[in-house]
Design an enzyme around this catalytic site. Structure first.
Site, PDB file in Angstrom:
ATOM      1  N   LYS A 239       0.842  -1.206   0.000  1.00  0.00           N
ATOM      2  CA  LYS A 239       0.000   0.000   0.000  1.00  0.00           C
ATOM      3  C   LYS A 239       0.879   1.259   0.000  1.00  0.00           C
ATOM      4  O   LYS A 239       0.694   2.157  -0.819  1.00  0.00           O
ATOM      5  CB  LYS A 239      -0.895   0.005   1.249  1.00  0.00           C
ATOM      6  N   ASN A 240       1.825   1.312   0.928  1.00  0.00           N
ATOM      7  CA  ASN A 240       2.600   2.546   1.078  1.00  0.00           C
ATOM      8  C   ASN A 240       3.503   2.818  -0.123  1.00  0.00           C
ATOM      9  O   ASN A 240       3.808   3.969  -0.413  1.00  0.00           O
ATOM     10  CB  ASN A 240       3.421   2.519   2.372  1.00  0.00           C
TER      11      ASN A 240
ATOM     12  N   ARG B 183      -3.627  11.156   4.546  1.00  0.00           N
ATOM     13  CA  ARG B 183      -2.460  12.033   4.632  1.00  0.00           C
ATOM     14  C   ARG B 183      -1.510  11.897   3.448  1.00  0.00           C
ATOM     15  O   ARG B 183      -0.841  12.845   3.055  1.00  0.00           O
ATOM     16  CB  ARG B 183      -1.682  11.714   5.907  1.00  0.00           C
TER      17      ARG B 183
ATOM     18  N   CYS C  89      -4.114  13.301  12.833  1.00  0.00           N
ATOM     19  CA  CYS C  89      -4.757  12.001  12.641  1.00  0.00           C
ATOM     20  C   CYS C  89      -4.695  11.265  13.970  1.00  0.00           C
ATOM     21  O   CYS C  89      -4.089  11.754  14.920  1.00  0.00           O
ATOM     22  CB  CYS C  89      -4.104  11.204  11.534  1.00  0.00           C
TER      23      CYS C  89
ATOM     24  N   ARG D 152       1.460  14.582  13.356  1.00  0.00           N
ATOM     25  CA  ARG D 152       1.962  14.336  12.010  1.00  0.00           C
ATOM     26  C   ARG D 152       2.002  15.577  11.114  1.00  0.00           C
ATOM     27  O   ARG D 152       1.273  15.663  10.123  1.00  0.00           O
ATOM     28  CB  ARG D 152       1.143  13.225  11.332  1.00  0.00           C
ATOM     29  N   PRO D 153       2.858  16.528  11.445  1.00  0.00           N
ATOM     30  CA  PRO D 153       2.974  17.709  10.581  1.00  0.00           C
ATOM     31  C   PRO D 153       3.644  17.361   9.249  1.00  0.00           C
ATOM     32  O   PRO D 153       4.132  16.246   9.059  1.00  0.00           O
ATOM     33  CB  PRO D 153       3.871  18.640  11.399  1.00  0.00           C
ATOM     34  N   VAL D 154       3.684  18.357   8.323  1.00  0.00           N
ATOM     35  CA  VAL D 154       4.342  18.136   7.030  1.00  0.00           C
ATOM     36  C   VAL D 154       5.478  19.143   6.816  1.00  0.00           C
ATOM     37  O   VAL D 154       5.872  19.405   5.693  1.00  0.00           O
ATOM     38  CB  VAL D 154       3.341  18.188   5.841  1.00  0.00           C
ATOM     39  N   ASP D 155       6.004  19.683   7.922  1.00  0.00           N
ATOM     40  CA  ASP D 155       7.047  20.709   7.802  1.00  0.00           C
ATOM     41  C   ASP D 155       8.288  20.217   7.055  1.00  0.00           C
ATOM     42  O   ASP D 155       8.906  20.966   6.297  1.00  0.00           O
ATOM     43  CB  ASP D 155       7.437  21.235   9.199  1.00  0.00           C
ATOM     44  N   LEU D 156       8.643  18.947   7.224  1.00  0.00           N
ATOM     45  CA  LEU D 156       9.848  18.453   6.545  1.00  0.00           C
ATOM     46  C   LEU D 156       9.642  18.408   5.035  1.00  0.00           C
ATOM     47  O   LEU D 156      10.565  18.658   4.261  1.00  0.00           O
ATOM     48  CB  LEU D 156      10.240  17.060   7.044  1.00  0.00           C
TER      49      LEU D 156
ATOM     50  N   ASP E 147       4.619   0.352  12.137  1.00  0.00           N
ATOM     51  CA  ASP E 147       3.355  -0.192  11.613  1.00  0.00           C
ATOM     52  C   ASP E 147       3.117  -1.653  12.019  1.00  0.00           C
ATOM     53  O   ASP E 147       2.082  -2.220  11.677  1.00  0.00           O
ATOM     54  CB  ASP E 147       3.322  -0.070  10.081  1.00  0.00           C
TER      55      ASP E 147
ATOM     56  N   ILE F  15       8.357   6.533  16.947  1.00  0.00           N
ATOM     57  CA  ILE F  15       8.029   7.275  15.715  1.00  0.00           C
ATOM     58  C   ILE F  15       6.804   8.180  15.920  1.00  0.00           C
ATOM     59  O   ILE F  15       6.812   9.335  15.531  1.00  0.00           O
ATOM     60  CB  ILE F  15       7.766   6.314  14.524  1.00  0.00           C
TER      61      ILE F  15
ATOM     62  N   ARG G 131      -8.678   0.090   4.546  1.00  0.00           N
ATOM     63  CA  ARG G 131      -7.696   1.002   3.971  1.00  0.00           C
ATOM     64  C   ARG G 131      -6.394   0.268   3.681  1.00  0.00           C
ATOM     65  O   ARG G 131      -5.649   0.683   2.797  1.00  0.00           O
ATOM     66  CB  ARG G 131      -7.396   2.141   4.963  1.00  0.00           C
TER      67      ARG G 131
HETATM   68  C1  UD1 Z   1       4.805   6.596   6.415  1.00  0.00           C
HETATM   69  C2  UD1 Z   1       3.818   5.466   6.236  1.00  0.00           C
HETATM   70  C3  UD1 Z   1       3.248   5.051   7.589  1.00  0.00           C
HETATM   71  C4  UD1 Z   1       4.375   4.737   8.567  1.00  0.00           C
HETATM   72  C5  UD1 Z   1       5.377   5.874   8.628  1.00  0.00           C
HETATM   73  C6  UD1 Z   1       6.605   5.553   9.478  1.00  0.00           C
HETATM   74  C7  UD1 Z   1       2.906   5.916   4.040  1.00  0.00           C
HETATM   75  C8  UD1 Z   1       1.718   6.313   3.223  1.00  0.00           C
HETATM   76  N1  UD1 Z   1       2.730   5.912   5.367  1.00  0.00           N
HETATM   77  O1  UD1 Z   1       4.074   7.706   6.936  1.00  0.00           O
HETATM   78  O2  UD1 Z   1       2.414   3.906   7.394  1.00  0.00           O
HETATM   79  O3  UD1 Z   1       3.835   4.536   9.853  1.00  0.00           O
HETATM   80  O4  UD1 Z   1       5.844   6.205   7.299  1.00  0.00           O
HETATM   81  O5  UD1 Z   1       7.233   4.407   9.001  1.00  0.00           O
HETATM   82  O6  UD1 Z   1       3.933   5.577   3.506  1.00  0.00           O
HETATM   83  N2  UD1 Z   1       7.087  14.209  10.713  1.00  0.00           N
HETATM   84  C9  UD1 Z   1       7.221  15.556  10.992  1.00  0.00           C
HETATM   85  N3  UD1 Z   1       7.194  16.437   9.960  1.00  0.00           N
HETATM   86  C10 UD1 Z   1       7.066  16.023   8.656  1.00  0.00           C
HETATM   87  C11 UD1 Z   1       6.932  14.656   8.378  1.00  0.00           C
HETATM   88  C12 UD1 Z   1       6.956  13.764   9.434  1.00  0.00           C
HETATM   89  O7  UD1 Z   1       7.348  15.946  12.153  1.00  0.00           O
HETATM   90  O8  UD1 Z   1       7.037  16.876   7.753  1.00  0.00           O
HETATM   91  C13 UD1 Z   1       7.125  13.220  11.827  1.00  0.00           C
HETATM   92  C14 UD1 Z   1       5.847  12.406  11.942  1.00  0.00           C
HETATM   93  O9  UD1 Z   1       4.878  13.077  12.714  1.00  0.00           O
HETATM   94  C15 UD1 Z   1       6.375  11.150  12.617  1.00  0.00           C
HETATM   95  C16 UD1 Z   1       7.780  10.987  12.016  1.00  0.00           C
HETATM   96  O10 UD1 Z   1       8.110  12.268  11.499  1.00  0.00           O
HETATM   97  O11 UD1 Z   1       6.474  11.359  14.002  1.00  0.00           O
HETATM   98  C17 UD1 Z   1       7.902   9.965  10.895  1.00  0.00           C
HETATM   99  O12 UD1 Z   1       6.878  10.176   9.976  1.00  0.00           O
HETATM  100  P1  UD1 Z   1       7.015   9.822   8.429  1.00  0.00           P
HETATM  101  O13 UD1 Z   1       8.150   8.883   8.239  1.00  0.00           O
HETATM  102  O14 UD1 Z   1       7.011  11.088   7.649  1.00  0.00           O
HETATM  103  O15 UD1 Z   1       5.659   9.066   8.176  1.00  0.00           O
HETATM  104  P2  UD1 Z   1       4.710   9.160   6.925  1.00  0.00           P
HETATM  105  O16 UD1 Z   1       5.518   9.330   5.688  1.00  0.00           O
HETATM  106  O17 UD1 Z   1       3.604  10.114   7.208  1.00  0.00           O
END
Ligand code: UD1
Length: 422
Positions: free
Chosen positions: A22-23, A94, A118, A123-127, A308, A330, A400
């Site tokens: 899926k991912n 997301r 969620c 789970r921000p998207v700042d990175l 996961d 995580i 899902r």
């Molecule tokens: C992906 C997977 C999810 C898995 C996760 C960690 C998909 C669709 N989903 O989620 O199933 O649990 O990897 O292996 O592939 N973070 C920030 N800022 C950011 C991005 C992330 O602070 O901009 C934090 C997140 O809140 C979390 C950590 O970084 O605490 C890791 O998240 P990330 O690896 O980005 O997970 P996803 O890509 O959302």
């Protein structure tokens, strides 16, 4: 809303085919936005998240056709009509944020709704955003949307992620393929899904090196072409079904499974007393008689123990001989399955990011509530081993990420059925 009724007690014997990831598929599908040419993905899983990504891409004007009963996805973005991902779709999933990098790279502009929080954390998207800014994108956060532009195109740059993010690595990697010059991603995620994405992008003509290591280097090209790519095996589905005979007893062969996808997880199962054999068909998992050993688990980015699989592993450890600990590193709020497992007689203490599980002889069936995707399947696994009936409510999360879960488990002798809700 549907529920799943499980009656515990049966040992499991048989084969379980493991689907495409899926991912991986959720990041491969937006790669269509990078090219005029056709992108064909084989071994796609049939899941509601894939359907959501299909609707999102179609809302941008992409063509997405599900062929061979959904196993093959034929995508084309030769006539895109919009670069705006609406809140109504993004809020459902997301991973929708993954259209941002490709749209920006190919069209020099994009508007994508911010996904919001969620169940398992903020789970921000700042990175993602910082990475795209490092490639020269101008970003403006307004009305709940990221308004992104790069009128003269993106420019290569060096990005060092402060911590590992799978999604941010994917977004910036896709964007960098069409940026001018060289991009270096440091502290990049090393997950098999990243390697799969890089392989697909390379087949489309991208110049990428170092995927699967912490440093990925991308040499931008002017255009990408179409390609056909086979989606990698779903290591989380694999680990989940490996836990089924581990919890219930018996022997199951997970077809298509490879140990290299889950090395640390396999080590932990073996430490618990489960036997794992790699065969030409996949991974054969068996549980011998007697209780399993308690083990300590710490989630970490790949190649560490996957977050996961933490909930499913907890379901196993509920009946181990002794005290186990699970450290979740995580996500900050990923123990919501613990109180539900406790309704089934588990002894679990949660303090911050650590759960201590004291094994009991046997769990007892109970009505429980699924709070997220992996939590829901952990409750099903627990129910399969428990005494009596377990009704897992609110299983829409399950659809899902797991296709035909009842069929796959009942083919191995489990007593599990879906109860249609109103
Ligand atoms: C992906 C997977 C999810 C898995 C996760 C960690 C998909 C669709 N989903 O989620 O199933 O649990 O990897 O292996 O592939 N973070 C920030 N800022 C950011 C991005 C992330 O602070 O901009 C934090 C997140 O809140 C979390 C950590 O970084 O605490 C890791 O998240 P990330 O690896 O980005 O997970 P996803 O890509 O959302």
């Amino acid at each position: 809303m549907d529920s799943i009724l499980v009656t515990g007690g049966a040992e499991l014997r048989g084969d379980i085919p493991i689907a495409g990831a899926k991912n991986a598929c959720l990041t491969l599908m937006p790669a269509t936005l990078l090219t005029d040419g056709p992108l064909t993905l084989t071994n796609a899983p049939r899941l509601s998240d894939i359907q959501t990504m299909t609707v999102l891409l179609q809302s941008l004007g992409a063509e997405v056709q599900a062929l061979q009963d959904g196993r093959v996805l034929a995508l084309s973005s030769h006539a895109l009509t919009s670069q705006r991902a609406e809140y109504d779709i993004v809020r459902k999933m997301r991973a929708s944020i993954l259209v941002l990098g490709p749209l920006l790279a190919r069209y020099g502009q994009a508007e994508v709704s911010l996904p919001g929080g969620c169940a398992i954390g903020a789970r921000p998207v700042d990175l993602h955003l910082n990475g795209l800014e490092a490639l020269g994108a101008k970003l403006d956060l307004r009305d709940g949307y990221v308004h992104a532009s790069a009128p003269k195109g993106l420019k290569g740059g060096t990005i060092e992620f402060p911590f590992v993010s799978v999604g941010a690595t994917e977004n910036v990697l896709m964007a960098a393929t069409l940026a001018k010059g060289t991009t270096v991603l440091k502290n990049a995620a090393r997950e098999p899904e990243i390697v799969d994405l890089a392989r697909c992008l390379r087949a489309m003509g991208a110049q990428i090196e170092g995927e699967g290591t912490a440093t990925i280097t991308v040499e931008g090209v002017d255009t990408l072409n179409g390609a056909t790519h086979q989606v990698v095996t779903d290591r989380i589905e694999l680990g989940t079904y490996m836990l089924a005979p581990a919890i219930c007893g018996g022997q199951v062969e997970c077809l298509g499974g490879k140990r290299a996808l889950l090395e640390v997880f396999c080590d932990k199962l073996e430490e618990a007393g489960i036997s794992i054999e790699e065969t030409p068909r996949g991974l054969k998992v068996a549980r011998k008689n007697g209780r399993i050993n308690a083990v300590d688990v710490e989630t970490a980015p790949f190649p560490g123990f996957p977050t996961d699989l933490q909930a499913q592993m907890m379901a196993l450890l509920c009946t181990a001989n002794g005290k186990s600990t699970l450290h979740e590193n995580i996500f900050e709020n990923r123990f919501m399955h613990a109180p539900e497992l406790m309704r089934m007689g588990a002894e679990i203490d949660v303090h911050g990011g650590t759960a201590t599980v004291t094994g009991v002889e046997r769990l007892r069936g109970a009505p429980v509530m699924a709070t997220d995707l992996r939590a829901s399947v952990s409750l099903i696994l627990a129910g399969l081993a428990a005494e009596g009936e377990t009704m897992v409510n609110r299983v829409y999360h399950l659809d899902r990420g797991y296709e035909r879960v009842e069929e796959k488990l009942s083919a191995c002798g489990a007593s599990i059925e879906r109860v249609q809700g109103s």
